[in-house]
Design a protein around this motif. Structure first.
Motif, PDB file in Angstrom:
ATOM      1  N   GLU A  20      37.407  -4.907  35.103  1.00 25.30           N
ATOM      2  CA  GLU A  20      38.842  -5.167  35.222  1.00 25.30           C
ATOM      3  C   GLU A  20      39.520  -4.620  33.965  1.00 25.30           C
ATOM      4  O   GLU A  20      38.935  -4.598  32.885  1.00 25.30           O
ATOM      5  CB  GLU A  20      39.130  -6.666  35.345  1.00 25.30           C
ATOM      6  N   ALA A  21      40.780  -4.222  34.090  1.00 24.81           N
ATOM      7  CA  ALA A  21      41.504  -3.601  32.977  1.00 24.81           C
ATOM      8  C   ALA A  21      41.488  -4.472  31.727  1.00 24.81           C
ATOM      9  O   ALA A  21      41.252  -3.975  30.613  1.00 24.81           O
ATOM     10  CB  ALA A  21      42.930  -3.279  33.396  1.00 24.81           C
ATOM     11  N   ALA A  22      41.707  -5.772  31.869  1.00 20.45           N
ATOM     12  CA  ALA A  22      41.724  -6.668  30.709  1.00 20.45           C
ATOM     13  C   ALA A  22      40.352  -6.733  30.036  1.00 20.45           C
ATOM     14  O   ALA A  22      40.258  -6.767  28.800  1.00 20.45           O
ATOM     15  CB  ALA A  22      42.183  -8.066  31.120  1.00 20.45           C
ATOM     16  N   ALA A  23      39.288  -6.717  30.824  1.00 16.21           N
ATOM     17  CA  ALA A  23      37.932  -6.761  30.272  1.00 16.21           C
ATOM     18  C   ALA A  23      37.606  -5.455  29.546  1.00 16.21           C
ATOM     19  O   ALA A  23      36.960  -5.471  28.490  1.00 16.21           O
ATOM     20  CB  ALA A  23      36.917  -7.023  31.375  1.00 16.21           C
ATOM     21  N   ILE A  24      38.055  -4.345  30.090  1.00 14.66           N
ATOM     22  CA  ILE A  24      37.842  -3.043  29.441  1.00 14.66           C
ATOM     23  C   ILE A  24      38.578  -3.002  28.106  1.00 14.66           C
ATOM     24  O   ILE A  24      38.016  -2.609  27.083  1.00 14.66           O
ATOM     25  CB  ILE A  24      38.280  -1.897  30.370  1.00 14.66           C
ATOM     26  N   ASP A  25      39.836  -3.432  28.118  1.00 14.29           N
ATOM     27  CA  ASP A  25      40.616  -3.465  26.876  1.00 14.29           C
ATOM     28  C   ASP A  25      39.963  -4.380  25.840  1.00 14.29           C
ATOM     29  O   ASP A  25      39.910  -4.041  24.653  1.00 14.29           O
ATOM     30  CB  ASP A  25      42.049  -3.915  27.148  1.00 14.29           C
ATOM     31  N   ALA A  26      39.457  -5.534  26.281  1.00 11.87           N
ATOM     32  CA  ALA A  26      38.805  -6.471  25.359  1.00 11.87           C
ATOM     33  C   ALA A  26      37.537  -5.852  24.774  1.00 11.87           C
ATOM     34  O   ALA A  26      37.253  -6.010  23.581  1.00 11.87           O
ATOM     35  CB  ALA A  26      38.489  -7.781  26.081  1.00 11.87           C
ATOM     36  N   PHE A  27      36.764  -5.143  25.589  1.00 12.42           N
ATOM     37  CA  PHE A  27      35.552  -4.471  25.119  1.00 12.42           C
ATOM     38  C   PHE A  27      35.911  -3.438  24.060  1.00 12.42           C
ATOM     39  O   PHE A  27      35.291  -3.380  22.989  1.00 12.42           O
ATOM     40  CB  PHE A  27      34.834  -3.802  26.295  1.00 12.42           C
ATOM     41  N   ILE A  28      36.917  -2.644  24.338  1.00 15.38           N
ATOM     42  CA  ILE A  28      37.328  -1.601  23.404  1.00 15.38           C
ATOM     43  C   ILE A  28      37.855  -2.220  22.113  1.00 15.38           C
ATOM     44  O   ILE A  28      37.509  -1.769  21.017  1.00 15.38           O
ATOM     45  CB  ILE A  28      38.344  -0.652  24.066  1.00 15.38           C
ATOM     46  N   ASP A  29      38.649  -3.272  22.229  1.00 11.75           N
ATOM     47  CA  ASP A  29      39.150  -3.961  21.033  1.00 11.75           C
ATOM     48  C   ASP A  29      38.007  -4.530  20.193  1.00 11.75           C
ATOM     49  O   ASP A  29      38.036  -4.464  18.961  1.00 11.75           O
ATOM     50  CB  ASP A  29      40.112  -5.086  21.412  1.00 11.75           C
ATOM     51  N   ALA A  30      36.987  -5.073  20.858  1.00  9.24           N
ATOM     52  CA  ALA A  30      35.871  -5.698  20.152  1.00  9.24           C
ATOM     53  C   ALA A  30      34.969  -4.686  19.444  1.00  9.24           C
ATOM     54  O   ALA A  30      34.343  -5.019  18.437  1.00  9.24           O
ATOM     55  CB  ALA A  30      35.035  -6.532  21.131  1.00  9.24           C
ATOM     56  N   ALA A  66      33.419  13.451  31.638  1.00  6.57           N
ATOM     57  CA  ALA A  66      34.845  13.417  31.287  1.00  6.57           C
ATOM     58  C   ALA A  66      35.306  11.994  30.993  1.00  6.57           C
ATOM     59  O   ALA A  66      36.006  11.746  30.001  1.00  6.57           O
ATOM     60  CB  ALA A  66      35.688  14.042  32.385  1.00  6.57           C
ATOM     61  N   VAL A  67      34.921  11.052  31.826  1.00  4.67           N
ATOM     62  CA  VAL A  67      35.351   9.672  31.603  1.00  4.67           C
ATOM     63  C   VAL A  67      34.592   9.039  30.429  1.00  4.67           C
ATOM     64  O   VAL A  67      35.138   8.208  29.713  1.00  4.67           O
ATOM     65  CB  VAL A  67      35.267   8.828  32.894  1.00  4.67           C
ATOM     66  N   ILE A  68      33.375   9.474  30.177  1.00 10.38           N
ATOM     67  CA  ILE A  68      32.653   9.014  28.988  1.00 10.38           C
ATOM     68  C   ILE A  68      33.368   9.520  27.741  1.00 10.38           C
ATOM     69  O   ILE A  68      33.520   8.780  26.761  1.00 10.38           O
ATOM     70  CB  ILE A  68      31.172   9.457  29.026  1.00 10.38           C
ATOM     71  N   ASP A  69      33.846  10.748  27.766  1.00 14.33           N
ATOM     72  CA  ASP A  69      34.626  11.278  26.642  1.00 14.33           C
ATOM     73  C   ASP A  69      35.902  10.468  26.429  1.00 14.33           C
ATOM     74  O   ASP A  69      36.315  10.235  25.289  1.00 14.33           O
ATOM     75  CB  ASP A  69      34.980  12.742  26.870  1.00 14.33           C
ATOM     76  N   THR A  70      36.529  10.037  27.517  1.00 17.70           N
ATOM     77  CA  THR A  70      37.725   9.204  27.415  1.00 17.70           C
ATOM     78  C   THR A  70      37.397   7.879  26.737  1.00 17.70           C
ATOM     79  O   THR A  70      38.122   7.423  25.843  1.00 17.70           O
ATOM     80  CB  THR A  70      38.338   8.958  28.805  1.00 17.70           C
ATOM     81  N   LEU A  71      36.297   7.252  27.154  1.00 15.08           N
ATOM     82  CA  LEU A  71      35.869   6.001  26.520  1.00 15.08           C
ATOM     83  C   LEU A  71      35.581   6.226  25.042  1.00 15.08           C
ATOM     84  O   LEU A  71      35.993   5.432  24.196  1.00 15.08           O
ATOM     85  CB  LEU A  71      34.642   5.441  27.229  1.00 15.08           C
ATOM     86  N   ASP A  72      34.889   7.300  24.734  1.00 18.13           N
ATOM     87  CA  ASP A  72      34.574   7.641  23.346  1.00 18.13           C
ATOM     88  C   ASP A  72      35.866   7.726  22.523  1.00 18.13           C
ATOM     89  O   ASP A  72      35.965   7.122  21.443  1.00 18.13           O
ATOM     90  CB  ASP A  72      33.808   8.965  23.304  1.00 18.13           C
ATOM     91  N   ALA A  73      36.847   8.432  23.030  1.00 15.26           N
ATOM     92  CA  ALA A  73      38.117   8.578  22.305  1.00 15.26           C
ATOM     93  C   ALA A  73      38.810   7.235  22.122  1.00 15.26           C
ATOM     94  O   ALA A  73      39.339   6.947  21.040  1.00 15.26           O
ATOM     95  CB  ALA A  73      39.018   9.552  23.050  1.00 15.26           C
ATOM     96  N   ARG A  74      38.796   6.411  23.139  1.00 14.68           N
ATOM     97  CA  ARG A  74      39.445   5.106  23.034  1.00 14.68           C
ATOM     98  C   ARG A  74      38.734   4.203  22.033  1.00 14.68           C
ATOM     99  O   ARG A  74      39.365   3.424  21.324  1.00 14.68           O
ATOM    100  CB  ARG A  74      39.512   4.425  24.410  1.00 14.68           C
ATOM    101  N   LEU A  75      37.408   4.304  21.955  1.00 12.96           N
ATOM    102  CA  LEU A  75      36.652   3.501  20.998  1.00 12.96           C
ATOM    103  C   LEU A  75      36.842   3.961  19.556  1.00 12.96           C
ATOM    104  O   LEU A  75      36.623   3.196  18.626  1.00 12.96           O
ATOM    105  CB  LEU A  75      35.162   3.496  21.353  1.00 12.96           C
ATOM    106  N   ARG A  76      37.256   5.180  19.355  1.00 16.70           N
ATOM    107  CA  ARG A  76      37.442   5.709  18.003  1.00 16.70           C
ATOM    108  C   ARG A  76      38.856   5.505  17.487  1.00 16.70           C
ATOM    109  O   ARG A  76      39.117   5.651  16.303  1.00 16.70           O
ATOM    110  CB  ARG A  76      37.070   7.185  17.949  1.00 16.70           C
ATOM    111  N   HIS A  77      39.755   5.131  18.357  1.00 15.38           N
ATOM    112  CA  HIS A  77      41.158   4.951  17.986  1.00 15.38           C
ATOM    113  C   HIS A  77      41.500   3.465  17.959  1.00 15.38           C
ATOM    114  O   HIS A  77      41.241   2.749  18.916  1.00 15.38           O
ATOM    115  CB  HIS A  77      42.066   5.658  18.998  1.00 15.38           C
TER     116      HIS A  77
END
Length: 79
Positions: A20-30, A66-77
């Motif tokens: 879910e979007a909120a869980a993804i955002d929480a994972f990235i924030d953590a 492509a989507v793994i690269d997107t996750l990578d970018a989000r985790l670095r920012h």
């Protein structure tokens, strides 16, 4: 052969994580910001199976890359 486009929610589901979007955002924030010198698949928060999937898909430039690269970018920012 036609490549597929995967969403970040599909990627999280594939990794066995809440998608879910909120869980993804929480994972990235953590887990961000991920150090620049650390490869995504080598991050300590993945299980061995998750790390293997990420590494293999990126090494093979497969449908998921492509989507793994997107996750990578989000985790670095850090927002």
């Amino acid at each position: 052969m036609e490549s597929q486009t995967h969403s970040i929610a599909n990627l999280f589901a594939q990794l066995g994580l809440p998608s879910e979007a909120a869980a993804i955002d929480a994972f990235i924030d953590a887990h961000s910001p991920l150090p620049h010198e650390l490869r995504l698949a080598d991050a300590p928060f993945w299980t061995p199976a998750q790390a293997h999937f990420l590494k293999t898909e990126l090494d093979e430039d497969a449908d998921w890359s492509a989507v793994i690269d997107t996750l990578d970018a989000r985790l670095r920012h850090r927002a």
